[in-house]
Motif scaffolding. Sequence first.
Motif, short mmCIF file in Angstrom:
data_model
loop_
_atom_site.label_atom_id
_atom_site.label_comp_id
_atom_site.label_asym_id
_atom_site.label_seq_id
_atom_site.Cartn_x
_atom_site.Cartn_y
_atom_site.Cartn_z
N UNK A 29 0.56 -1.20 0.08
CA UNK A 29 0.00 -0.17 0.05
C UNK A 29 0.83 1.32 0.07
N UNK A 30 1.83 1.19 0.80
CA UNK A 30 2.71 2.31 0.94
C UNK A 30 4.11 2.37 -0.01
N UNK A 31 4.05 1.29 -0.93
CA UNK A 31 4.97 1.02 -2.00
C UNK A 31 6.28 1.02 -1.30
N UNK A 32 6.55 0.30 -0.21
CA UNK A 32 7.86 -0.01 0.50
C UNK A 32 8.58 -1.25 0.02
N UNK A 33 9.78 -0.71 -0.48
CA UNK A 33 10.81 -1.50 -0.69
C UNK A 33 12.11 -0.86 -0.24
N UNK A 34 12.77 -1.52 0.52
CA UNK A 34 13.89 -0.76 1.05
C UNK A 34 15.30 -1.09 0.64
N UNK A 54 23.59 22.15 -2.02
CA UNK A 54 22.48 21.78 -2.22
C UNK A 54 21.59 21.49 -1.04
N UNK A 55 20.33 21.85 -0.91
CA UNK A 55 19.45 21.25 -0.09
C UNK A 55 18.55 20.18 -0.79
N UNK A 56 18.53 18.99 -0.33
CA UNK A 56 17.84 17.95 -1.07
C UNK A 56 16.66 17.51 -0.25
N UNK A 57 15.59 17.41 -1.24
CA UNK A 57 14.23 16.82 -0.76
C UNK A 57 14.24 15.42 -1.00
N UNK A 58 14.10 14.56 -0.12
CA UNK A 58 14.01 13.15 -0.11
C UNK A 58 12.76 12.71 -0.01
N UNK A 59 11.82 11.83 -0.77
CA UNK A 59 10.64 11.28 -0.45
C UNK A 59 10.75 10.03 -0.29
N UNK A 60 9.89 9.57 0.98
CA UNK A 60 10.11 8.09 1.15
C UNK A 60 11.59 7.39 1.62
N UNK A 61 12.19 7.97 2.49
CA UNK A 61 13.48 7.69 3.18
C UNK A 61 13.25 6.20 3.59
N UNK A 62 12.43 5.79 4.32
CA UNK A 62 12.12 4.58 4.71
C UNK A 62 13.12 4.41 6.06
N UNK A 63 13.96 3.27 5.93
CA UNK A 63 14.90 3.24 6.84
C UNK A 63 16.27 4.01 6.92
N UNK A 79 13.65 15.17 4.43
CA UNK A 79 12.95 13.85 4.35
C UNK A 79 11.49 13.96 4.48
N UNK A 80 10.81 13.63 3.47
CA UNK A 80 9.20 13.58 3.75
C UNK A 80 8.90 12.01 3.91
N UNK A 81 8.15 11.81 4.88
CA UNK A 81 7.80 10.49 5.21
C UNK A 81 6.54 10.21 5.70
N UNK A 82 5.71 9.34 4.90
CA UNK A 82 4.34 9.20 5.27
C UNK A 82 4.07 8.36 6.38
N UNK A 83 4.77 7.29 6.62
CA UNK A 83 4.86 6.38 7.71
C UNK A 83 5.15 7.02 8.96
N UNK A 84 4.40 6.92 9.95
CA UNK A 84 4.92 7.82 11.17
C UNK A 84 5.85 7.15 12.06
N UNK A 85 5.89 5.85 11.82
CA UNK A 85 6.98 4.91 12.62
C UNK A 85 8.31 5.37 12.06
N UNK A 86 8.25 5.18 10.81
CA UNK A 86 9.74 5.63 9.95
C UNK A 86 10.12 6.93 10.21
N UNK A 107 13.15 15.70 9.38
CA UNK A 107 12.17 14.95 8.63
C UNK A 107 10.75 15.88 8.96
N UNK A 108 10.08 15.75 7.57
CA UNK A 108 8.73 16.10 7.60
C UNK A 108 7.92 15.16 7.55
N UNK A 109 6.98 14.72 8.27
CA UNK A 109 5.99 13.63 8.48
C UNK A 109 4.90 14.18 7.49
N UNK A 110 4.37 13.04 6.77
CA UNK A 110 3.30 13.40 6.01
C UNK A 110 3.10 12.66 4.50
#
Length: 295
Positions: A29-34, A54-63, A79-86, A107-110
Amino acid sequence: MMARGEAALLGPAQVRELAERFGVRPTKQLGQNFVHDANTVRRIVTAAEVGRADTVLEVGPGLGSLTLALLDVVDAVVAVEIDPVLAGQLPETVRERAESLAGRLAVVPGDALRVRADMLPSVPTALVANLPYNVAVPVLLHLLAELPSIRTALVMVQAEVADRLAAPPGSRVYGVPSVKAGFFGTVTKAGSVGRQVFWPVPQVESGLVRVDRFAEPPWPVDEIHRKRVFEVIDLAFAQRRKTLRAALAGWAGSPAAAERRLLGAGIAPTARGETLDTAAFVRLAAQADAQSASS
């Protein structure tokens, strides 16, 4: 560019250990492959051509596999991460494996599809990410539209999607993603990535795509104009087998009106959307504006 080696990058054992520690079970569902291969994340960072300024925007940093590699070479990673635990655990992982670099991470949760410029703690100059495959194209297009400060993007996506994004007009896989990505800049493939560098192993191959934003945009890029152009693109490809005269009849008001707009934009009414480059769609949207203003 800062010398690599300050961050202790993640390998297969570390990825599994962190996932177990955090109680993370990758979900489709979250497309998680680390990613668990250090050479792969180094290759991504190299292909992105980012450096200390550079200031890098990373989406879905996972682990944190790619995050750690980025922190080695840039001054700031958002880093923008939708999974609150990660999202909650990523700063701790960075402190454990790259303590001297931890201050460079925010880290920006969301949800990346809802990111706005005013939600970020700093202005990103580059996007570097292993995008969740189920939303890769919408996320890429949204961020390019929302964050004009992003000059370059280097994203890992499903190989088939990479082919589509970088496809030239007239090719078999050329379509809506190709044209819309081309609105922002030059799109090229930047390599392929095998399945075995991920955990869990995905069912598909992956590819790297690079977008270099136009330094001097060849057309207006404001939000109102972009939406008009994207509307025409969507309509032209909604019925790929139809000529543009027929496919755009509803948009223009009639087949005859669509023909007038097409001819005004220098496009044959019998052409199909898959033969037009982004510039042609921009001209077509401009014709609609011009005819509306004169009527």
